[in-house]
Design a protein around this motif. Sequence first.
Motif, mmCIF file in Angstrom:
data_model
loop_
_atom_site.group_PDB
_atom_site.id
_atom_site.type_symbol
_atom_site.label_atom_id
_atom_site.label_comp_id
_atom_site.label_asym_id
_atom_site.label_seq_id
_atom_site.Cartn_x
_atom_site.Cartn_y
_atom_site.Cartn_z
ATOM 1 N N LEU A 9 1.783 8.587 -6.629
ATOM 2 C CA LEU A 9 0.088 8.004 -7.488
ATOM 3 C C LEU A 9 1.242 6.563 -7.775
ATOM 4 N N HIS A 10 1.362 5.882 -6.386
ATOM 5 C CA HIS A 10 1.588 4.555 -6.871
ATOM 6 C C HIS A 10 2.050 3.784 -8.115
ATOM 7 N N LEU A 11 2.724 5.225 -9.149
ATOM 8 C CA LEU A 11 2.662 4.029 -9.940
ATOM 9 C C LEU A 11 3.154 2.422 -10.866
ATOM 10 N N SER A 12 3.612 2.363 -10.181
ATOM 11 C CA SER A 12 4.582 0.664 -10.355
ATOM 12 C C SER A 12 3.341 0.392 -9.974
ATOM 13 N N ARG A 13 2.205 0.027 -8.806
ATOM 14 C CA ARG A 13 1.250 -0.700 -8.163
ATOM 15 C C ARG A 13 0.410 -0.716 -9.339
ATOM 16 N N LEU A 14 0.337 0.349 -9.988
ATOM 17 C CA LEU A 14 -0.822 0.514 -11.129
ATOM 18 C C LEU A 14 -0.363 -0.311 -12.517
ATOM 19 N N ASN A 15 0.835 -0.630 -12.262
ATOM 20 C CA ASN A 15 1.735 -1.216 -13.546
ATOM 21 C C ASN A 15 1.571 -2.683 -13.216
ATOM 22 N N ASP A 16 2.002 -2.829 -12.101
ATOM 23 C CA ASP A 16 1.933 -4.027 -11.678
ATOM 24 C C ASP A 16 0.262 -5.023 -12.012
#
Lengths: 437, 230
Positions: A9-16
Amino acid sequence: MNQWLDDRLHLSRLNDKFLRKAFPVHHSFFLGEITLFSLIVLIITGILLALAYEPSNSLVVNSFDPGTKADPNLVPAAYHSALKINAMPFGDMLRRIHHWMANIMVAAAVIHMMRIYFTGAFKKPREINWWIGMLLLIFASLTAVTGYILPYDNYAYNTVSVIYAITKSVPWVGDWLAQAAFAGRFPGDGIIPRIYGYHIMLLPGILLALTGAHMLIMIKQKHTQPQYAKRLAYKKIVGVPLMTQQTPIMLLLALLFTGLVVLFSAFIPVHPVEYYGPPSPDPISGIKPDWYLLWVFGALAIIPGFELEVLGGVISAEFVGAMLFPGIIVGAMFAVPMLDRSKDNMYYAENPTNHPVRLAAGVAFLAMMIVLSVAGYKIELIQGGLLTSANANTILWILTIGVPAVCYAATLGIVRMIRALREADERDALAHSHADD
Amino acid sequence: MTRYKKQDPEITRRKFINVAMGTGAGVGVLSLVSALGSAKPAFRLTPEKAPPIKGDILVHAAADKEGQPIRVSELSEKGVSAWPMGKDKEGNPVIRKGEPNNQLAVYRFERDRYKVPEEGGHAHVVLELNGITADGVVAYSNKCTHAGCAVPNDPNDSTKLFCPCHSGQYDLLQGCKVIGGPPPRSMPQLPIKLENDQLVVTETFVTAPYGFLNEADWETYLEQVKEIIG
Ligand code: FES
């Protein structure tokens, strides 16, 4: 597990991108959030109410007071289900929370807009969001109005008959429009199912979509920065990130606020369907729209009756008071960002006193809304002996024009005076500091 | 600068997309309009929704006495709400309460207190003194001609009506002429006579009731009614 989710889900991108969004630290920035929380509570309570509500105006026997076999007591099914909701454990409470939340949502939205207006946050590049905000306000009021009709008691019945009349007053197409919108000539057999569709599907859908757009644009464009941010780090975004600093504040605020609304829902009853009874031919007194539409009601009351025939269409006082005039007001509000010609993007919330004309215009506008709302109480003013029916219109008209004019001049004067004093102070301080060295 | 004008494939593609989008939007709007057309249901006139017709009798509208004929002795300066009651094709009595304008208010004053109004302002007044019974009973469609609120008596003066919505005022003794506030027309009077102790309608509302834009609109509607009901 985190790694596994992140890979997919590419959560780290969402996070950023989203979760680190910085929120300015200033209490006036919470108003929009309160509006959002109210919408969420409205949707939750609305779903619960919809589960117990029967959207139909066909007649059923009132199970609380069935009458006799030969002469049954028939009431509209919608009204009957409202009685049943009241009889449910906490059913009445649920209706009250839904009602008060709706009022507070509009109130918070209005104050939120005032904040945006007075600090100039509508300026480039945020014009689009001002317009979406206006649409939200309009659709929120429409949702509220349709909600009023659903219990289908005598009050609701009278309300919808007035709304039908207003729709019908549009020149040329009014008749068609009213019948299309309200499922036939009033009161059509399908009026409640139709309004129910509007209230639980169409309008909330529009509201959610607009809210989504409003917030995405806000995240993309960032909040305007409060003044202190300028001193702290020029042209940098200053604030606390959504995760994890702002979230607990938001949750706390949401819970506190919801708790408050629930608390006064416990004590302040709303729209007592039992008291108004099912739709009946008897006149009811004291019919008034909600506070945020009272100004339209007031305008209707003080515009004298007339009918003008233009090319086969009839332009009536009703159309002018309930459509044309509010249309102009709403149009003016839409036009607010167009009045600003600045080419640069706006970063910092402005101090209202640095823009005296805008401030004064805003105050005058609010004053006019208040006077018109008071005019909505014309009948009480006359019956109370404060005005007579002969002079009421004249006096109310003078006030409608005069009070805003006075407010405008006064605000302008006061702000100019304060600024003059402030400048004098600064000069003084400068002079003294020179004397010191 | 090249000497040959080169066809830029990007542009044509963009053009194509624009045209496609335009057509798509056009078709969408058209179909939406046709779908909206179905939003307005056909109007079917039933005896219940018909306006008052000659020969109808006035019956109580209040829930506890609904359907009982109104007696003169029950009437006073405080209006009594009423429905017209007629017959359907089979001759069964039907209360005409499907049409909001049929909400009547019936009043009684001494006969000689009524007066023919002078034409005033925007009030198109018709007062048929022969539409008032010998006992001074008079009936009006109790719908404010402004936005259709039901209008009660003025608490300070029972010969007047005071609309709770936008403070429209009517004078009961002058054919319900508008004497204040925004309503454009007087309240429509329903001519009645007294027959065997029953109040009987002698003809339908003499002026356009609420919801009809003007007299012509009302006349066309009456034509329609005549065609359907016969
Ligand atoms: S509805 Fe009676 S004055 Fe507006």
